[in-house]
Structures are given as structure tokens and as C-alpha cells.
Write a protein that holds these residues in place. Structure first.
Motif, mmCIF file in Angstrom:
data_model
loop_
_atom_site.group_PDB
_atom_site.id
_atom_site.type_symbol
_atom_site.label_atom_id
_atom_site.label_comp_id
_atom_site.label_asym_id
_atom_site.label_seq_id
_atom_site.Cartn_x
_atom_site.Cartn_y
_atom_site.Cartn_z
ATOM 1 N N PRO A 1 0.766 -1.084 -0.188
ATOM 2 C CA PRO A 1 -0.136 -0.067 0.172
ATOM 3 C C PRO A 1 0.881 1.302 -0.003
ATOM 4 O O PRO A 1 2.105 1.304 0.221
ATOM 5 N N GLU A 2 0.223 2.485 -0.440
ATOM 6 C CA GLU A 2 1.124 3.593 -0.533
ATOM 7 C C GLU A 2 1.138 4.077 0.827
ATOM 8 O O GLU A 2 2.520 4.779 1.201
ATOM 9 N N ASP A 3 0.539 3.804 1.982
ATOM 10 C CA ASP A 3 0.828 3.999 3.045
ATOM 11 C C ASP A 3 0.007 2.876 4.170
ATOM 12 O O ASP A 3 -0.737 2.347 3.509
ATOM 13 N N ARG A 4 0.865 2.720 5.298
ATOM 14 C CA ARG A 4 0.389 1.679 6.039
ATOM 15 C C ARG A 4 -1.083 1.690 6.447
ATOM 16 O O ARG A 4 -1.504 0.628 6.583
ATOM 17 N N LYS A 5 -1.493 2.769 6.484
ATOM 18 C CA LYS A 5 -2.767 2.876 7.062
ATOM 19 C C LYS A 5 -3.939 2.646 5.968
ATOM 20 O O LYS A 5 -5.207 2.450 6.228
ATOM 21 N N ASP A 6 -3.332 2.566 4.639
ATOM 22 C CA ASP A 6 -4.111 1.912 3.684
ATOM 23 C C ASP A 6 -4.452 0.827 3.390
ATOM 24 O O ASP A 6 -5.059 0.350 2.555
ATOM 25 N N GLY A 7 -3.795 0.054 4.304
ATOM 26 C CA GLY A 7 -4.484 -1.429 4.360
ATOM 27 C C GLY A 7 -3.070 -2.378 4.117
ATOM 28 O O GLY A 7 -2.042 -2.078 4.627
ATOM 29 N N ASP A 8 -3.411 -3.529 4.073
ATOM 30 C CA ASP A 8 -2.266 -4.742 4.002
ATOM 31 C C ASP A 8 -1.551 -4.914 2.672
ATOM 32 O O ASP A 8 -2.437 -4.722 1.552
ATOM 33 N N PRO A 9 -0.526 -5.458 2.837
ATOM 34 C CA PRO A 9 0.086 -5.926 1.374
ATOM 35 C C PRO A 9 -0.789 -6.899 0.790
ATOM 36 O O PRO A 9 -1.443 -7.816 1.519
ATOM 37 N N VAL A 10 -0.616 -7.020 -0.517
ATOM 38 C CA VAL A 10 -1.366 -7.862 -1.397
ATOM 39 C C VAL A 10 -0.179 -8.942 -1.834
ATOM 40 O O VAL A 10 0.783 -8.453 -2.500
ATOM 41 N N ASN A 11 -0.165 -10.010 -1.458
ATOM 42 C CA ASN A 11 0.727 -11.149 -1.919
ATOM 43 C C ASN A 11 0.051 -12.341 -2.999
ATOM 44 O O ASN A 11 -1.069 -12.699 -2.479
ATOM 45 N N ILE A 12 0.648 -12.330 -4.038
ATOM 46 C CA ILE A 12 0.009 -13.215 -5.062
ATOM 47 C C ILE A 12 1.065 -14.264 -5.393
ATOM 48 O O ILE A 12 2.397 -14.010 -5.507
ATOM 49 N N SER A 13 0.743 -15.549 -5.706
ATOM 50 C CA SER A 13 1.405 -16.532 -6.191
ATOM 51 C C SER A 13 0.409 -17.263 -7.321
ATOM 52 O O SER A 13 -0.630 -17.433 -7.203
ATOM 53 N N ALA A 14 1.330 -18.193 -8.050
ATOM 54 C CA ALA A 14 0.346 -18.756 -9.425
ATOM 55 C C ALA A 14 1.583 -19.346 -10.235
ATOM 56 O O ALA A 14 2.692 -19.419 -9.572
#
Length: 303
Positions: free
Chosen positions: A131-144
Motif C-alpha cells: 500500500p502507498e501508506d500503512r494505514k491504507d491496508g495490508d500488502p497484497v501477496n500473489i502466487s500462481a
């Protein structure tokens, strides 16, 4: 003539006027797709293929940054590499790392095509979008099994056993399209979304034909044969809008909720909907209309 690292390695005295024109006048549509390497290659500088090695090899395509132990740049069969700008292919052997803005990805190999502007990442690829800022939410982790990065649109497409994790939410599907600019994910191919149990809340599993998620806002729009399972409660309908921050789901279209323990069945009227409080796993019948804000979940270019 606008020089790139590869052309700088070739003496301009060896190039014919026709080749110089081809190198200096790429079409505007393909200019941002051109791959640029740091360092000098080995191989025939006129015909190719060209091999780059280093610790690591570094290359850029528009805003995409690529590093790998080895890369090979080649042209289409029968075309000299000095005449193939905009049609070349870069093969990177791993481990390969790719970064663009707030997205970073890693895999065993990467094939990039200047013609399509797509880089295909294979070999257990994974990616993280912060996220641009920590208060904007959690990181998005993707695997495929495979990831495709588009340099024209800042959109990635992942296929094969896709897994998306953001905070306590885990999405699984056959295919994922992720728009980095809008922080919008679309999951298709038997998608499911699981919100882990937390602080006394029961695990929630949502499934349907298609899941769309705004990862920053923690909101979901699920359509087609929707099912919500939480504890002994199963709620079904045509579509659902879910707000994770508010712990509430709005189920519309033939909405029915059944509690297998209490044997209580709740059915929304034709003009109404069901509201499920996911914090306490409670469902209530609502009269009136709930309009899902579907416009917020539209993909790039979608009408």
C-alpha cells in the motif's frame, strides 16, 4: 538518434543509413515497450542473438525494472537484431526479479516480448503489492503457476492455482487480473474468498462465479451463484457486496439463509435483501432495495 545501452555497444560506423533510420524512428506505440540493457553483450552485434551476463544483469522496459543472472536478446527468425527493434524477445533465466512502482515480483524465468509489451514470469512466480501508506491496508501477496506483466497498462494477469493474500483475507481462483493503479482484483474460475476467524469471529467463506475486490478499501463484489458459509449459517443469492471493515454483507437476488443448527430459514422478499453481520454471524431480512455499487468494481476499459 536516441541511444539505448545496446546500440551504444555497436559502433555507428558499421550501420547503414537504412538501419540507422530503423533504430531512430520506432513507432510511438512501441517506444515504451523497448527493452534496454546495462552493460555490453556477447554475440554478433548485427545479427544476434546477444547474451548478457552479470551480477546481476539489469534491464528496463518503461517503468519495469528487471534483474537476473543471465539474459538473451533475440530477433524473429530471418531478421537481423539491429533491424528488429520493437519485435525482439528477451529471455531471462533466474532467479528473476521484476519491480514496478509498488509491485515486486520474482520467478525462475521471464520471457519479455517487445511486440506485445508482455513479460511472462514462470517458475513458481510470486508478487507483492504494498500500500502507498500503512494505514491504507495490508500488502497484497500473489502466487500462481504463471504471471503476465503488461507494460502498457500496469495490469498483471496470473493463472493456474492462483492465491491472493491480503491481511486476513485469502482468495483462490484459476485466474486473477490485478490492476495496480486501481488496486482492483478480479478472480475467476471457481473463485473463493476466505476471511480467517479472528477475535471470536467465525471463519467466513464466500464463493461465486466471479469475485472482484478493492484491496485498499477491503470491499468485495461477488456475482453468480453466491454462497456465504459462516459457522452453521449458509446464505445464498445472486450477488453480494461485502465490507470487511464494517463486518457486513448484503446479499441480493433470491437471497436465502439457512442455519443447520437451529433449522431457521430466512428468505428475502422479492424487493428486499438479506444483511449478514459477519462479526456475530447474524442474518436479518431487509425490505427495500440495496444497490451494489458495481461501478466501483469495473475493470479498465469496461463499460
Amino acid at each position: 538518434m536516441k541511444k539505448i545501452a545496446l546500440i551504444a555497444a555497436v559502433s555507428t560506423a558499421l550501420l547503414t543509413p537504412a538501419v540507422l533510420a530503423a533504430q531512430s524512428n520506432p513507432s510511438a506505440g512501441t517506444e515504451k515497450r523497448i527493452i534496454n540493457f546495462q552493460g555490453a553483450p556477447t554475440g554478433n552485434l548485427r545479427t544476434g542473438p546477444l547474451t548478457f551476463t552479470g551480477s546481476p544483469v539489469k534491464a528496463t522496459v518503461s517503468t519495469l525494472q528487471i534483474t537476473a543472472p543471465k539474459a538473451v536478446l533475440s530477433a524473429p527468425a530471418g531478421t537481423a537484431i539491429v533491424e528488429a527493434k520493437g519485435r525482439r524477445t528477451g529471455e531471462f533465466s533466474g532467479p528473476v526479479t521484476v519491480s514496478r512502482g509498488r509491485l515486486s515480483a520474482r520467478g525462475g524465468s521471464l520471457t519479455y516480448s517487445e511486440a506485445s509489451g508482455n513479460g511472462i514470469l514462470k517458475g513458481n512466480p510470486s508478487a507483492t503489492f504494498v500500500p502507498e501508506d500503512r494505514k491504507d491496508g495490508d500488502p497484497v501477496n500473489i502466487s500462481a503457476a504463471q504471471m503476465s506483466l503488461d507494460v502498457d497498462t500496469n495490469v498483471s494477469t496470473s493463472t493456474g492455482g492462483v492465491k491472493l493474500v491480503s491481511g486476513e483475507q485469502t482468495g483462490r481462483a484459476d485466474k486473477l487480473i490485478f490492476d495496480e493503479d486501481r488496486e482492483l482484483a478480479q478472480l475467476t474460475g471457481t473463485p473463493t474468498l476466505t476471511r480467517a476467524a479472528k477475535q471470536g469471529q467465525k471463519e467466513l467463506v464466500i464463493s461465486g462465479d466471479e469475485v472482484r475486490a478493492l484491496t485498499k478499501d477491503k470491499t468485495l463484489y461477488v456475482s453468480g451463484g453466491v454462497k456465504l458459509v459462516q459457522g452453521t449459517t449458509t446464505t445464498t443469492g445472486d450477488a453480494v457486496y461485502y465490507n470487511d471493515d464494517k463486518d457486513v454483507a448484503y446479499v441480493v437476488g433470491n437471497a436465502v439463509s439457512v442455519d443447520s443448527k437451529s433449522k431457521v430459514t430466512l428468505r428475502a422478499p422479492k424487493s428486499g435483501y438479506l444483511e449478514q453481520n459477519t462479526k456475530f454471524a447474524r442474518v436479518s431480512v431487509k425490505n427495500g432495495t440495496f444497490n451494489i455499487p458495481t461501478a466501483q468494481f469495473k475493470l479498465r476499459g469496461e463499460k
